[in-house]
Structures are given as structure tokens and as C-alpha cells.
Scaffold this active site. Structure first.
Site, PDB file in Angstrom:
ATOM      1  N   LYS A 294      -3.462  -8.572  -2.042  1.00 50.02           N
ATOM      2  CA  LYS A 294      -3.599  -8.559  -3.496  1.00 50.02           C
ATOM      3  C   LYS A 294      -3.189  -9.856  -4.167  1.00 50.02           C
ATOM      4  CE  LYS A 294      -2.810  -3.595  -4.036  1.00 50.02           C
ATOM      5  NZ  LYS A 294      -1.886  -2.598  -4.585  1.00 50.02           N
TER       6      LYS A 294
ATOM      7  N   GLY B 280       6.198  -9.880   6.447  1.00 46.48           N
ATOM      8  CA  GLY B 280       6.153  -9.101   7.688  1.00 46.48           C
ATOM      9  C   GLY B 280       5.058  -9.496   8.662  1.00 46.48           C
TER      10      GLY B 280
ATOM     11  N   GLY C  40      10.136  -9.514   0.382  1.00 44.60           N
ATOM     12  CA  GLY C  40      10.111  -9.519  -1.084  1.00 44.60           C
ATOM     13  C   GLY C  40      11.025 -10.578  -1.668  1.00 44.60           C
TER      14      GLY C  40
ATOM     15  N   ARG D  63      17.053  -8.361  12.818  1.00 39.39           N
ATOM     16  CA  ARG D  63      17.932  -8.477  11.646  1.00 39.39           C
ATOM     17  C   ARG D  63      19.403  -8.353  12.042  1.00 39.39           C
ATOM     18  NH1 ARG D  63      14.557  -5.427   6.809  1.00 39.39           N
ATOM     19  NH2 ARG D  63      13.285  -7.248   6.311  1.00 39.39           N
TER      20      ARG D  63
END
Length: 412
Positions: A219, A369, A392, A44
Site C-alpha cells: 500500500k 518483515g 513499524g 529478537r
């Protein structure tokens, strides 16, 4: 999706700004893993270098803001200082980086006023502002307008290059941007933000076809919005990972002890009805007796036997997925095909990553990730078009949601 298309209207970028002699506030994403003061992965930091170097090469004063981890009490602060990041950044830039160990006040103001053109300063972790005098007040993560105004008062221009936090409305991104705009100061995207908007925006709104989305993870609830938005846009949606078995349950198949979201079975049914043959599910699974890398495991086709749980896609699924992908011209992949952190159940994810690296003439975009870790582990990162820096944020972008960090950037 009108929201998304509005987001990718031409945004003001760093290359549109006059940076010479200006105090340039920059929101970067230096939320890197640090243990005992040692940085585990500096990707990053490296991703922010092109924008930082551009500002420095144009005689701007780069004043950097970033969060690191979550701070809920005073005791959290020492381990989450950005000091090690300042040292790493200095090595990467090959020039001194002034680290200011506070987030507001005279020490910070003086350090900024003493900056030479073409120099760099890193402010302490913005989330130090979430705990004041021992109290958890969330000034940063709750977007306290006074804090945004204060930080905005320190600079002449603001560049947001932190796509990883673009889905959050925090004082250090949306707050600074709002205050800058009120003061008539420009708010622009950095090169990394521009690249994310370009690749994800084009993939969703103007894809080269066939367009295939690969969605994994545990999920269904995490991916419902993405699947819904992409059903009208993608030619095929490949589904893998733990959420597969909620879809199996929706089809009336036996799932043994596999992960299932009972309250999402109806949603999965609706998706299957609406999607028809656009939805591609695994045909076989690697099943185990328990959730453990060393547990007894085997490959089964179709139904999952009682007493077993599915932890990865099987070899026939890999072959079927590769058959769908081989002619694709745009691929977006978010989420693993199995329990990637356990070597015995990582094969599906690794095989998909490897195959994406062989596609020529296709735009391949990876986010999340585990998917990102897989392509890095395989050493195929350089064969892919774009690896998104925001987990996200890229998911919410794919859902067609307006991201506050992007919405706050000036249009050209």
C-alpha cells in the site's frame, strides 16, 4: 527534519550508568513467534543479549519486561506466556533466568528483592495487564500512568532496548520512563536501541551519497509519509511491490486487476510530480491470472493487460534497480518487491536482497518483515550493515516522526 535530528542528539546509554548492585529495569523486545510453547525464531532474544550481558557483567540485577502478542481476553493469556522465552534466554545466557508468572504484586516484589547481583529475572508478558478480571482495560497498551509508576518503583535505573515498540507509548516503555524521571532515576538506551538510532538517524540525516531508498509493500498509504520525508533527502527512491500499480494508475497506465488504492491516485500523482526522475518505478512485472502461486503467470512490460494482476517486478526492473544501486553509498530498504510469500512471485525481492549483499563500501540498512526474511533466507545478513529489529518503528523513524520510546530516554 527537526524532530528526527532532536531524537538523535546524544542519548544516555547503558554504558553511562553505574550498574553495580542496582536493580536495572529493562524493556526488551521478546515478541517472538511461539506456537504450542515452541519458539520459531529467536532473533529478537539474541538481539537483546549484548545489553543484558553488559548489565550482568557489571553486577547489575537485570529485571526484564516484554510484551508478546495481543491480549484482549483471559483466554488469550495461556498461549502468550513468556515462560518459553525465559527457558530460551537461559540457554542463550548459559545461566538461570528466574521467571515470575505475574506482572505485579507480592510474588514479583519478593522475587526482585531476593535477586543476587549479576542475576536475571523475566516478568510475565506485560500485556497480561490489558485484561484485568476478564475485562479488556488496556492498562499496558493504553499507558496507564499508575502501572508505569508501579513498575518504575521496582528498580533503580531503566534501560529501554526495545526499538520494535519505540513507536508505541505503552506503560512498559514510556510509562516507566516518565515515572523514573519524576523520581530522579536515570533512563538510558540499551546497545540495540543505540545502534538503531545511530544507523537510521545517520542514513536519514547525514547519509553518504548517493543515498538510495527502496520502498516496497502493498500500500502507498503505508509509505506516503516515508516517501514524503525522503524525497528531500534521498538521491533516488526505488518503488516496488503492490503500491507500484497505484503509481501506474497515476500515470494513466493500464493496471488490469492489480492492487490499486483509488483514493491515493492523486497523492501518487503529486509524488511523481514532486519527485521527478528521483522516483524509479518498475518497467516490467510478473503478472498472473489470479492471486495464487500456481496460477498461470508471465512477464509483461509496461501496461498490465486486462484480466491479469501484477504480483512481482520483472527481470528488466531488477536489472534497472541494480543499475541504480551499484554506485550507492547508503541504501535503506523497507518492503518486498512482490508477493514474497509465494515462491513464483518472490524473485524480485530475493534478487534485490542478493544484490545488496554484493555492495562494498556502502551502508546497507534493511527493515520490515519481508525484506528481513528475504536477506535471512539468502544468507546475506552478515554482508549488510544493519538489519532493523523494528518494522513499524523503523517506518515511523524514516517518516521523521518522534518515537515515544526514544523521546523518553534521557539526553546526556
Amino acid at each position: 527534519m527537526i524532530i528526527l535530528e532532536a531524537m538523535i542528539l546524544a542519548k544516555l546509554t547503558v554504558s553511562d550508568l553505574d550498574l553495580d548492585g542496582k536493580k536495572v529495569l529493562m524493556r526488551v523486545d521478546f515478541n517472538v513467534p511461539i506456537k504450542d510453547g515452541v519458539i520459531g525464531d529467536d532473533n529478537r532474544i539474541q538481539a537483546a543479549l549484548p545489553t543484558i550481558e553488559y548489565v550482568l557483567n557489571h553486577n547489575g540485577k537485570a529485571i526484564l519486561f516484554s510484551h508478546l502478542g495481543r491480549i484482549k481476553k483471559e483466554d488469550d493469556k495461556p498461549a502468550l506466556s513468556l515462560r518459553p522465552v525465559a527457558e530460551r534466554l537461559s540457554n542463550l545466557l548459559n545461566k538461570p533466568v528466574t521467571f515470575v508468572p505475574v506482572t505485579e504484586g507480592a510474588q514479583l516484589e519478593e522475587a526482585i528483592n531476593n535477586m543476587a547481583d549479576g542475576s536475571v529475572l523475566l516478568v510475565e508478558n506485560t500485556r497480561y495487564e490489558d485484561v484485568v478480571n476478564g475485562e479488556y482495560v488496556k492498562r499496558e497498551s493504553g499507558n496507564d500512568p499508575k502501572l508505569g509508576e508501579y513498575w518504575a518503583s521496582l528498580g533503580d535505573e531503566f534501560i529501554n532496548d526495545a526499538f520494535g515498540t519505540a513507536h508505541r507509548s505503552h506503560a512498559s516503555n514510556a510509562g516507566i520512563a516518565d515515572a523514573m524521571r519524576k523520581d530522579g532515576k536515570p533512563v538510558a538506551a540499551g546497545f540495540l536501541m543505540e545502534k538503531e538510532i545511530q544507523f537510521l538517524g545517520d542514513a536519514v540525516n547525514n547519509p553518504q551519497r548517493p543515498f538510495v531508498a527502496i520502498l516496497g509493500g502493498a500500500k502507498v498509504s503505508d509509505k506516503i509519509g516515508v516517501i514524503d520525508n525522503l524525497l528531500d533527502k534521498a538521491d533516488k527512491i526505488i518503488i516496488g511491490g503492490g503500491m507500484t500499480y497505484t503509481f501506474y494508475a497515476a500515470k494513466g497506465m493500464n493496471i488490469g486487476n492489480s492492487l490499486v488504492e483509488e483514493d491515493k491516485i492523486e497523492v501518487a500523482k503529486n509524488i511523481l510530480e514532486k519527485g521527478g526522475d528521483k522516483i524509479v518505478l518498475p518497467v516490467d512485472s510478473v503478472v498472473a491470472k489470479e492471486f495464487n502461486n500456481d496460477a498461470e503467470h508471465k512477464v509483461v512490460e509496461g501496461d498490465i493487460p486486462d484480466g491479469w494482476m501484477a504480483l512481482d517486478i520483472g527481470p528488466k526492473s531488477v536489472a534497472e534497480f541494480e543499475d541504480v544501486l551499484k554506485d550507492a553509498k547508503t541504501v535503506v530498504w523497507n518492503g518486498p518487491m512482490g508477493v514474497f510469500e509465494m515462491p513464483n512471485y518472490a524473485n524480485g525481492t530475493l534478487e534485490i536482497g542478493k544484490f545488496l549483499g554484493t555492495l562494498s563500501g556502502a551502508t546497507t540498512i534493511v527493515g520490515g518483515g519481508d525484506s528481513t526474511a528475504a536477506v535471512k533466507q539468502l544468507g546475506v545478513s552478515d554482508k549488510l550493515t544493519h538489519i532493523s529489529t523494528g518494522g513499524g518503528a523503523s517506518l515511523e523513524y524514516l517518516e521523521g516522526k518522534a518515537l515515544p520510546g526514544i523521546a523518553a530516554i534521557d539526553n546526556k
